[in-house]
Design a protein around this motif. Structure first.
Motif, PDB file in Angstrom:
ATOM      1  N   ILE A  26      18.065  -7.715  16.214  1.00  0.00           N
ATOM      2  CA  ILE A  26      19.337  -7.684  15.494  1.00  0.00           C
ATOM      3  C   ILE A  26      19.222  -8.604  14.295  1.00  0.00           C
ATOM      4  O   ILE A  26      18.915  -9.796  14.441  1.00  0.00           O
ATOM      5  CB  ILE A  26      20.525  -8.119  16.378  1.00  0.00           C
ATOM      6  N   ARG A  27      19.433  -8.047  13.115  1.00  0.00           N
ATOM      7  CA  ARG A  27      19.446  -8.855  11.892  1.00  0.00           C
ATOM      8  C   ARG A  27      20.861  -9.357  11.641  1.00  0.00           C
ATOM      9  O   ARG A  27      21.835  -8.624  11.810  1.00  0.00           O
ATOM     10  CB  ARG A  27      18.973  -8.043  10.687  1.00  0.00           C
ATOM     11  N   MET A 499      27.142 -14.446  -2.103  1.00  0.00           N
ATOM     12  CA  MET A 499      26.950 -13.435  -1.074  1.00  0.00           C
ATOM     13  C   MET A 499      27.956 -13.585   0.043  1.00  0.00           C
ATOM     14  O   MET A 499      28.545 -14.650   0.242  1.00  0.00           O
ATOM     15  CB  MET A 499      25.534 -13.515  -0.489  1.00  0.00           C
ATOM     16  N   ALA A 500      28.155 -12.493   0.766  1.00  0.00           N
ATOM     17  CA  ALA A 500      28.834 -12.489   2.054  1.00  0.00           C
ATOM     18  C   ALA A 500      27.829 -11.966   3.067  1.00  0.00           C
ATOM     19  O   ALA A 500      27.066 -11.035   2.775  1.00  0.00           O
ATOM     20  CB  ALA A 500      30.069 -11.592   2.023  1.00  0.00           C
ATOM     21  N   GLY A 501      27.808 -12.584   4.239  1.00  0.00           N
ATOM     22  CA  GLY A 501      26.845 -12.178   5.247  1.00  0.00           C
ATOM     23  C   GLY A 501      27.518 -11.832   6.558  1.00  0.00           C
ATOM     24  O   GLY A 501      28.534 -12.425   6.931  1.00  0.00           O
ATOM     25  N   ALA A 502      26.969 -10.864   7.255  1.00  0.00           N
ATOM     26  CA  ALA A 502      27.471 -10.491   8.570  1.00  0.00           C
ATOM     27  C   ALA A 502      26.812 -11.364   9.630  1.00  0.00           C
ATOM     28  O   ALA A 502      25.582 -11.433   9.711  1.00  0.00           O
ATOM     29  CB  ALA A 502      27.174  -9.023   8.855  1.00  0.00           C
ATOM     30  N   VAL A 559      24.203  -6.214   6.166  1.00  0.00           N
ATOM     31  CA  VAL A 559      23.799  -7.543   6.635  1.00  0.00           C
ATOM     32  C   VAL A 559      24.135  -8.600   5.581  1.00  0.00           C
ATOM     33  O   VAL A 559      24.816  -9.572   5.853  1.00  0.00           O
ATOM     34  CB  VAL A 559      22.313  -7.621   7.038  1.00  0.00           C
ATOM     35  N   VAL A 560      23.649  -8.400   4.361  1.00  0.00           N
ATOM     36  CA  VAL A 560      23.948  -9.307   3.258  1.00  0.00           C
ATOM     37  C   VAL A 560      24.532  -8.498   2.112  1.00  0.00           C
ATOM     38  O   VAL A 560      23.924  -7.512   1.676  1.00  0.00           O
ATOM     39  CB  VAL A 560      22.692 -10.043   2.770  1.00  0.00           C
ATOM     40  N   HIS A 561      25.700  -8.922   1.645  1.00  0.00           N
ATOM     41  CA  HIS A 561      26.295  -8.279   0.482  1.00  0.00           C
ATOM     42  C   HIS A 561      26.267  -9.266  -0.680  1.00  0.00           C
ATOM     43  O   HIS A 561      27.020 -10.243  -0.697  1.00  0.00           O
ATOM     44  CB  HIS A 561      27.741  -7.857   0.764  1.00  0.00           C
TER      45      HIS A 561
END
Length: 776
Positions: A26-27, A499-502, A559-561
């Protein structure tokens, strides 16, 4: 490789979830816990068929961290499965405070109990009698006030550090001078091509001023970006009393006396202005009060600053010239700016340097967030109503502080806890804070005594049983780790367009919940009018953490925006810094206010000035005879995030004991040997630390590690895991703050050092015996 249905592939070639060698990978992006600032480092978790976490690796697909990972994340399995970890809600009776007499309950019982107590204290004493205290945060910089206002319905959120001396003096300076939050150094984090993106310009110079981000990636700055840019040709300058990693690679190192940053900043401004090295175009179009600033800094000629700071005058001149002529240049400024009563003024100097050299919001300079892209600080605030808002502690005395961060002024909170004036606090909550362990609070024993005596009922949220919760709480809510819940991480608390990250859930261990989910569940019960609009937790998450700009499912897929849609430069030209859409900055004059009209409005000097630390060889020479060393505290380590991580044997082996760095000349002078335990004392308190004899620190200066406690020791009162033994914050005075309520001398005090009478070395076998067995 098997791609799960609906789990698409990112632009970098890996889906967020896939199978590899019989394991599910899972990333995701990591955030606290385990402890870290909101950097959102990319991780890959490997989970077996039994749902057990096997290992954690860095995610090479992450566009910023590129697979690099610190030891705190690499030891997540030891953290997740640690036998001391709290896994279920627990309660106990008030008379059992300080004792290990907890009994397991359900989440529904826990939430209902909080709702019952909130209703009682509101009805009996008023909502202002409820105090929510928080730490650096697990899932959001603005979370603490939102927790208090929207979920509990009290105006009183409190970060318990005197002068809120972490990030906030910098934010105050930038807000009241620049009209924006702290401008981070630009490291191309939001650009798809990173350093090779045509929109980016490599800085010629990177200045680290009181900041060494490699151990902690402070406030979301991925410190290793400096290494990337250095390898591409950027030069480094370090302004720091200590010789850290950055300083050893820097072309210029200014080892100033702790607490004298404003004097150095004014002298550098003096050089740049007097030698006509400033950016005339930017100053003429976008700065307000340049002439007044130019006149003010004449009060700080270089020779005067050299004497104050203990730096060669020619080095100050060279540093100023190099910064002014490097195009572009960037400054990363850290807690050393905040942690003094003169911290806002020191930050004002740094901002003025950035502005008059034309480095504000340009590629490779200082990056500012779009005014429409920030997270909501005031969630729930407006619903409190004017009467309750007017009761937030300190709003009349320190409006510049309280109105900025919507937190109660923390020094006044301690006074109120001790005296009951202007009103008494009756119920307390601890959101992910262990401040009795010397993480942030000055005089933590005073906090302990006041809370134990005067708070009638408290709940705490954390992963571990901490000294703070053990001493004060009747209810414990277990927190899940970064691999056990779904949430969102923004770099720089959402204030910078990077960035926004999950944060993607991988496993389930026990019954822990994430902070956002706990806040949501408490809010539904205590303040349903704020939460009834949300269908479920994910609906709330998308509003509160994603501004409804995308769903969590969409972010999980990415994952990364990288926030390319809001990343732009020179936003002051296009109206993206003002809500009215007009060009300029979000200040009363529409310009960078070198002469701050907001400071003037608050009764503060509108121009920067230097103020000698209240306790120093200069301001208190008679005290310095008894306490001859300048004490600075709090530099980050690679192993720990404040008080967190002491239960991880691998980390304790790397840093088993709390250290105090002392120069060899001073060690000889005071009879201290390498590895010897020493007593550190000043008029406010004392503790014992282990000596590290090194030229890392200047002669006459010592540096102490903070946040140390000993979870392998007795947890009950009065020991509380021996929390008072090495608690350096006992030496930090209460309410030695600036005029506006900001800043406290965590990094510029006085102390004495002498050999201790006994050896306190950590028994690593004891640590391994207690914490080394992974219980799954």
């Amino acid at each position: 490789m098997k791609i799960f249905k609906g789990q698409g592939t990112s632009d970098l070639g890996k889906p967020w979830r896939y199978e590899e060698d019989g394991l599910t990978v899972i990333r995701g992006c990591a955030w606290s816990p385990p402890g870290c600032h909101p950097t959102g480092c990319g991780i890959k978790t490997y989970v077996n068929d039994a749902g057990e976490l096997v290992k954690v690796e860095g995610d090479e697909n992450h566009p910023i961290t590129n697979g690099r990972l610190c030891v705190r994340c690499l030891t997540i399995p030891d953290y997740v499965y640690n036998p001391d970890r709290m896994r279920y809600p627990m309660k106990r009776a008030r008379e059992d405070r300080g004792k290990d007499k907890w009994e397991r309950i359900s989440w529904d019982e826990a939430f209902d109990l909080i709702a019952e107590k909130v209703a009682y204290y509101k009805e009996t004493y008023g909502a202002e009698s409820i105090l929510l205290m928080g730490g650096t945060g697990r899932e959001g910089g603005p979370m603490l006030p939102a927790y208090a206002h929207s979920a509990l319905g009290t105006p009183n959120a409190c970060y318990t550090q005197s002068g809120y001396s972490c990030y906030i003096p910098r934010v105050a300076g930038t807000t009241y001078v620049l009209g924006a939050t702290y401008p981070e150094m630009d490291y191309a984090g939001g650009l798809p091509g990173r350093y090779d993106d045509p929109a980016f310009t490599l800085p010629e110079l990177i200045v680290f001023w009181g900041k060494e981000p490699l151990p902690s990636n402070g406030d979301g700055l991925f410190g290793h970006a400096a290494i990337d840019m250095m390898r591409r040709g950027a030069k480094l300058m370090s302004i720091d009393p200590r010789v850290n990693w950055v300083a050893t690679r820097a072309d210029w190192h200014l080892r100033l006396r702790p607490g004298t940053d404003a004097a150095l900043g004014m002298a550098m401004l003096n050089v740049i202005i007097s030698e006509d090295l400033y950016d005339h175009d930017f100053v003429d179009k976008w700065c307000y009060g340049f002439d007044q600033l130019a006149e003010r800094v004449q009060d700080m000629p270089v020779e005067k600053a050299a004497g104050i700071c203990g730096i060669d005058a020619d080095l100050i001149r060279e540093a100023a010239r190099v910064y002014a002529t490097s195009k572009p240049a960037q400054i990363a400024w850290g807690l050393a700016i905040d942690q003094k009563s003169n911290g806002v003024q020191a930050g004002h100097c740094v901002l003025a340097l950035e502005a008059i050299t034309g480095n504000i919001d340009v590629p490779g300079g200082q990056l500012i967030g779009d005014v429409n892209d920030g997270l909501e600080l005031g969630f729930g605030w407006n619903n409190l109503g004017p009467e309750l808002q007017g009761k937030i502690m300190g709003i009349k005395e320190y409006p510049a502080y309280v109105g900025l961060v919507l937190n109660a002024q923390c020094d006044m909170v301690l006074d109120a806890l001790e005296t009951g004036e202007p009103y008494a606090f009756k119920m307390g909550g601890f959101e992910d804070t262990n401040f009795l362990a010397g993480t942030c609070a000055a005089q933590p024993k005073r906090w302990h005594d006041a809370m134990v005596k005067n708070l009638e009922w408290c709940f705490g949220i954390d992963v571990w049983m901490t000294p703070t919760i053990q001493a004060c709480c009747e209810l414990f809510l277990p927190l899940s780790t970064t691999v056990e819940h779904d949430t969102v991480v923004y770099t720089h608390y959402g204030a910078s367009p990077i960035m926004a990250g999950a944060v993607n859930k991988s496993i389930t261990v026990g019954e822990g919940k994430g902070d956002c989910e706990i806040m949501y569940e408490i809010g539904k019960r205590c303040m349903p009018e704020n939460y009834e609009r949300f269908e479920d937790y994910y609906d709330f998450l998308e509003y509160y953490r994603l501004n409804n700009k995308q769903t969590f499912a969409e972010l999980r897929e990415e994952v990364v925006h990288q926030k390319v849609e809001t990343l732009s430069y020179r936003k002051y030209e296009s109206g993206k810094l003002r809500l009215d859409g007009k060009p300029g900055f979000n200040t009363p004059t529409g310009r960078v206010e070198l002469y701050s009209t907001m400071f003037r409005q608050f009764g503060e000097d509108p121009l920067p000035y230097y103020e000698e630390p209240q306790l120093s060889p200069v301001s208190t020479p008679e005290l310095a005879e008894q306490f001859p060393l300048v004490l600075t505290t709090g530099a980050r380590t690679y192993c720990y995030f404040h008080s967190e991580g002491k239960q991880i044997p691998y980390l304790r082996e790397m840093n088993p004991d709390p250290l105090i760095e002392i120069n060899p000349d001073d060690a000889l002078r005071f009879g201290v040997a390498e590895g010897q335990w020493v007593e550190v004392e000043n008029p406010f308190g004392k503790c014992v630390l282990k000596a590290k004899v090194s030229q890392i620190v200047k002669p006459g200066v010592v540096h102490a590690q903070h946040g140390f406690w000993f979870p392998e020791k007795d947890g009950e009162e009065p020991s509380l895991y021996e929390v008072w033994r090495s608690n350096i914050n006992e030496l930090v005075p209460h309410k030695y703050i600036g005029k506006l309520g900001f800043g406290s001398p965590f990094k510029c005090l006085l102390c004495s050092v002498k050999p201790a009478e006994r050896n306190y070395d950590t028994d690593l076998q004891e640590v391994w015996d207690r914490f080394g067995k992974l219980v799954k």
